[in-house]
Scaffold this motif. Sequence first.
Motif, PDB file in Angstrom:
ATOM      1  N   THR A 191      -3.487   3.417   8.761  1.00 47.83           N
ATOM      2  CA  THR A 191      -2.961   2.688   7.684  1.00 47.83           C
ATOM      3  C   THR A 191      -3.777   1.438   7.472  1.00 47.83           C
ATOM      4  O   THR A 191      -4.701   1.045   8.204  1.00 47.83           O
ATOM      5  CB  THR A 191      -1.442   2.361   8.344  1.00 47.83           C
ATOM      6  N   CYS A 192      -3.250   0.683   6.283  1.00 50.26           N
ATOM      7  CA  CYS A 192      -3.707  -0.313   5.970  1.00 50.26           C
ATOM      8  C   CYS A 192      -3.681  -1.466   7.284  1.00 50.26           C
ATOM      9  O   CYS A 192      -2.616  -1.735   7.672  1.00 50.26           O
ATOM     10  CB  CYS A 192      -3.204  -1.146   4.791  1.00 50.26           C
ATOM     11  N   LYS A 193      -4.837  -2.201   7.688  1.00 50.57           N
ATOM     12  CA  LYS A 193      -5.009  -3.073   8.838  1.00 50.57           C
ATOM     13  C   LYS A 193      -3.915  -4.208   8.431  1.00 50.57           C
ATOM     14  O   LYS A 193      -3.419  -4.694   9.267  1.00 50.57           O
ATOM     15  CB  LYS A 193      -6.513  -3.327   9.075  1.00 50.57           C
ATOM     16  N   VAL A 194      -3.778  -4.630   7.165  1.00 47.28           N
ATOM     17  CA  VAL A 194      -3.111  -5.893   6.890  1.00 47.28           C
ATOM     18  C   VAL A 194      -1.459  -5.520   6.962  1.00 47.28           C
ATOM     19  O   VAL A 194      -0.783  -6.436   7.395  1.00 47.28           O
ATOM     20  CB  VAL A 194      -3.600  -6.574   5.719  1.00 47.28           C
ATOM     21  N   CYS A 195      -1.154  -4.783   6.160  1.00 45.98           N
ATOM     22  CA  CYS A 195       0.208  -4.226   5.768  1.00 45.98           C
ATOM     23  C   CYS A 195       0.982  -3.248   6.771  1.00 45.98           C
ATOM     24  O   CYS A 195       2.307  -3.020   6.856  1.00 45.98           O
ATOM     25  CB  CYS A 195       0.442  -3.650   4.591  1.00 45.98           C
ATOM     26  N   GLY A 196       0.152  -2.401   7.345  1.00 46.23           N
ATOM     27  CA  GLY A 196       0.851  -1.317   8.130  1.00 46.23           C
ATOM     28  C   GLY A 196       1.124  -0.274   7.102  1.00 46.23           C
ATOM     29  O   GLY A 196       0.437  -0.252   6.178  1.00 46.23           O
TER      30      GLY A 196
ATOM     31  N   GLU B  86      -5.989 -10.943  -1.342  1.00 46.91           N
ATOM     32  CA  GLU B  86      -5.307  -9.997  -1.062  1.00 46.91           C
ATOM     33  C   GLU B  86      -6.504  -8.850  -0.711  1.00 46.91           C
ATOM     34  O   GLU B  86      -7.000  -8.263  -1.484  1.00 46.91           O
ATOM     35  CB  GLU B  86      -4.275  -9.715  -2.149  1.00 46.91           C
ATOM     36  N   GLN B  87      -6.174  -8.112   0.611  1.00 46.14           N
ATOM     37  CA  GLN B  87      -7.172  -7.293   0.823  1.00 46.14           C
ATOM     38  C   GLN B  87      -6.282  -6.140   1.427  1.00 46.14           C
ATOM     39  O   GLN B  87      -5.233  -6.567   2.152  1.00 46.14           O
ATOM     40  CB  GLN B  87      -8.064  -7.768   2.100  1.00 46.14           C
ATOM     41  N   HIS B  88      -6.708  -4.735   1.394  1.00 42.43           N
ATOM     42  CA  HIS B  88      -6.038  -3.786   2.177  1.00 42.43           C
ATOM     43  C   HIS B  88      -6.858  -2.863   2.723  1.00 42.43           C
ATOM     44  O   HIS B  88      -7.147  -1.700   2.221  1.00 42.43           O
ATOM     45  CB  HIS B  88      -5.140  -3.123   1.028  1.00 42.43           C
ATOM     46  N   PRO B  89      -7.625  -3.156   3.700  1.00 42.17           N
ATOM     47  CA  PRO B  89      -8.633  -2.217   4.237  1.00 42.17           C
ATOM     48  C   PRO B  89      -8.222  -1.454   5.332  1.00 42.17           C
ATOM     49  O   PRO B  89      -7.401  -1.717   6.148  1.00 42.17           O
ATOM     50  CB  PRO B  89      -9.757  -3.550   4.911  1.00 42.17           C
TER      51      PRO B  89
ATOM     52  N   GLU C 201       3.570   0.432   5.081  1.00 37.27           N
ATOM     53  CA  GLU C 201       4.215   0.169   3.654  1.00 37.27           C
ATOM     54  C   GLU C 201       3.236  -0.850   2.834  1.00 37.27           C
ATOM     55  O   GLU C 201       3.660  -1.887   2.379  1.00 37.27           O
ATOM     56  CB  GLU C 201       5.366  -0.849   3.825  1.00 37.27           C
ATOM     57  N   CYS C 202       2.112  -0.309   2.736  1.00 37.06           N
ATOM     58  CA  CYS C 202       0.898  -0.888   1.908  1.00 37.06           C
ATOM     59  C   CYS C 202       0.975  -0.407   0.325  1.00 37.06           C
ATOM     60  O   CYS C 202       1.185   0.742  -0.026  1.00 37.06           O
ATOM     61  CB  CYS C 202      -0.341  -0.439   2.424  1.00 37.06           C
ATOM     62  N   PRO C 203       1.112  -1.279  -0.292  1.00 38.13           N
ATOM     63  CA  PRO C 203       1.120  -1.214  -2.021  1.00 38.13           C
ATOM     64  C   PRO C 203       0.053  -0.240  -2.369  1.00 38.13           C
ATOM     65  O   PRO C 203       0.099   0.417  -3.547  1.00 38.13           O
ATOM     66  CB  PRO C 203       0.991  -2.542  -2.468  1.00 38.13           C
ATOM     67  N   VAL C 204      -0.902  -0.382  -1.684  1.00 37.95           N
ATOM     68  CA  VAL C 204      -2.211   0.607  -2.356  1.00 37.95           C
ATOM     69  C   VAL C 204      -2.266   1.962  -1.107  1.00 37.95           C
ATOM     70  O   VAL C 204      -2.071   3.019  -1.914  1.00 37.95           O
ATOM     71  CB  VAL C 204      -3.440  -0.007  -1.818  1.00 37.95           C
TER      72      VAL C 204
END
Length: 276
Positions: A55-60, A202-205, A62-65
Amino acid sequence: VTRANEKVCFIGGAAHSGSTLLGLMLGAHPKVFYAGEAGKSRHLNNEKKPLRKRTCKVCGAECPVWGHLERMPGEDLYEALSRRTGRPIVADSTKSIGWLEEQITALGKTSAEPYFLFLGRDGRAVVASSARKYPETSIREHAEAWASQIAATEALAGKFPGPVARVRYEELATEPEKTVASITALLGIDLAPEMLAPWGTEQHPLGGNAGTQSLLRGAQTRVGGTLEISGEKRGYYEGHPRSVVLDLRWRRELSEQAIAEFDEVAGAVNRGYAWE
Ligand SMILES: [Zn+2]
């Protein structure tokens, strides 16, 4: 139908070479989405993999991307990401040669232009960083792994179907503006000031170095994120300013014996990468 994704910028090389930092800098540009190690998207729906690997490291989750990212039939990942983010350039720092070859082939059937940034770093620093993460593996084995990844990446760069640029981690850390400007010129975009201080963007890695990612403002406190870091690593990054700092920890971490072992296995390859 017009393609939303115009360019894909691969960041290749060996692990522990600063690709998370370079990726966050690129992703701070309003036209660039930094996917992280996009190859980890293969595990997005695999519940057997730990959450931080899929999953996205920042959001887990529930990531918008990345959350519920839908791909149209026959659509490549980069097009799906550009459609969702509205950013025409996607950066991918997956190092695996197999993944890169697959993506290059798939993109060859589209109008997207591929770019390759070959990120290099002094092999001794890479090995010290790998040894910090995997202390049970010998210096010799870490050095062999680095040298063989460099050789495989060299071979890929030699046949890459688009522009290839060499980027030095040490130059990125000591002359960030000059180094980033050479990359934005290559990609045909302006240098955005936030690229030099991406910590508030804002980042979604997917994947990547949690220590570097922990410098993103608020990242560690996001509910659902997977950026917990602990122990010595936590100490290092808690004392780390939100600026780009050249990491030369290897000079005190590698013993003379370790450096001799490194040189035996990878000294010749490191001639092109040593930073004195
Ligand atoms: Zn996210």
